[in-house]
Design an enzyme around this catalytic site. Sequence first.
Site, PDB file in Angstrom:
ATOM      1  CD  GLU A  61      -4.409  -8.092   1.667  1.00 46.18           C
ATOM      2  OE1 GLU A  61      -5.272  -7.369   2.200  1.00 46.18           O
ATOM      3  OE2 GLU A  61      -3.192  -7.860   1.739  1.00 46.18           O
TER       4      GLU A  61
ATOM      5  CG  ASN B  60      -0.474  -7.101  -1.489  1.00 40.29           C
ATOM      6  OD1 ASN B  60      -1.009  -7.706  -2.418  1.00 40.29           O
ATOM      7  ND2 ASN B  60      -0.974  -7.073  -0.263  1.00 40.29           N
TER       8      ASN B  60
ATOM      9  CG  ASP C 269     -12.569  -8.993   1.780  1.00 38.88           C
ATOM     10  OD1 ASP C 269     -12.517  -7.993   1.035  1.00 38.88           O
ATOM     11  OD2 ASP C 269     -12.035  -9.012   2.903  1.00 38.88           O
TER      12      ASP C 269
ATOM     13  CD  GLU D  83      -2.768  -1.386   2.410  1.00 41.48           C
ATOM     14  OE1 GLU D  83      -2.725  -0.500   3.271  1.00 41.48           O
ATOM     15  OE2 GLU D  83      -3.473  -2.395   2.505  1.00 41.48           O
TER      16      GLU D  83
ATOM     17  CG  HIS E 174      -9.655  -5.845   0.780  1.00 40.16           C
ATOM     18  ND1 HIS E 174      -9.919  -7.019   1.456  1.00 40.16           N
ATOM     19  CD2 HIS E 174      -8.344  -5.586   0.975  1.00 40.16           C
ATOM     20  CE1 HIS E 174      -8.800  -7.445   2.037  1.00 40.16           C
ATOM     21  NE2 HIS E 174      -7.831  -6.602   1.755  1.00 40.16           N
TER      22      HIS E 174
END
Length: 429
Positions: free
Chosen positions: A345, A279, A347, A238, A315
């Site tokens: 990651e 990432n 979701d 990030e 996400h």
Amino acid sequence: MKVTLFAAVSVAISGANAAVGMWQQCGGINYTGDTTCVSGAMCYKYNDWYFQCIPATTTTSPSSTRSSSSSRQSSSTSTRSSSTSSRSTSTSTRTSSTTTTSPSATISPLHDIAVSKGKQYFGVAVDSNELANATYKVLLDDRHLWGQMTPGNKMKWDATEPSRNTFTYSDADALVVWAQGSGKEIRGHTLVWHNQLPSWLTNGGFNNATLVSILQNHVTNLVTHFSGKVKTWDVVNEIFEEDGSWRSSVFYNTIGEYFVDIAFRAAAAADPNVGLAANDYNLDYGGSKVTAYVNLVNRLKSRGVKITQIGSQSHLIVGSMPSYSTLVSNYNAFVATGVDVAITELDIRMTLPVTDALLAQQRKDYNTIIRACMAVPRCIGMTVWAYSDYYSWIPSVFSGEGAALPFDDQLKPKPAFYGIVDGLNGITN
Ligand code: G3I
């Protein structure tokens, strides 16, 4: 290959000579040990690969709790503690199932399917507390479902170097040992992030030279410790804002852009064989952030810095998905720089309460992103950020939102799970 969960249960209520202890494995494909449980336990078939000795006391059927599941789910987000109490209720209900249970769900082996279609893995994020939940762990252990694991928190800076140059690895080591024992490759997460830093670092007021040496020491120590165990590291996490500018952090503010080079070079030196990734989230929609990473990879390569992968956290939000073609185009933009891509990651959250319409849309959305990865050969794998809604980070951060994962808080597969299965098989929902 299909596996039936809660299917006709193989029961062996044992006598005094039983050999297998409570919560231990008592059957399954490739299992060669005893199949008789200790007194008071029965051998419960969770799937073809895993039977476990569980208390043989009640006669409640898991499927009978289904109707109350969604109402509990919608209230579970109001506070974390209420969610926890509803979960412990459901857990005890589930583990006490008996032969009266009827088939209610089919679990396909996501990892096996992904590999059969040319991917390296289908994986799941895991935290230490989850390994202590025997019921949750049954599906977690399944190497056919998950062939990769990312520690959710235990490899971060605050967990591994809580005091300067004092490294603590016991929690992370335990996750690694478990993952290796259950057939999962490991993604290291994460070496350099602006979040979850110890206060000695954020409040240290270190000058450039000292912070460079702290950074090199941290990266070198972690990568060396997990050398041969971690397949790919999230070296930086990030580092860009949405507009593609650099995110303010103690590293960027003190060292400038070259903190990235320093971290990648230290990691490559500590383990020449490990994969090295940058990432981030919101790489799904294209635009400035994607361009920033494309440019960064090109700059790093031009400076002789090794980077092997871009991790797209993904996400996402039900009903607000990027299109299939946008996702494919983003992945191809990264691949064009010479790196692999992974969904790291995943979701897809919704505004609660859960409705059938939202679950149906969520299935389509999972299906879309999985198909996009399947369409890009160098999109090498996909990881969900925990597998059940009970262990999702979403409710504690996004008030009123949740239900983001492919299994509900009763550990039952949601429509989203079947959207993933179809996506892996190239079927559009
Ligand atoms: O360990 C402490 C515990 O001792 C304390 O009692 C408890 C009280 O709240 O907090 C515990 O720490 C929590 C930690 O997770 C471990 O459970 C933190 O409060 C909580 O903030 C932390 O959240 C993690 C979050 O990163 C922090 O930013 C989530 O579990 C984790 O899933 C999440 O993961 C991130 C990825 O690393 C990067 N991408 C985004 C993703 C979601 O935010």
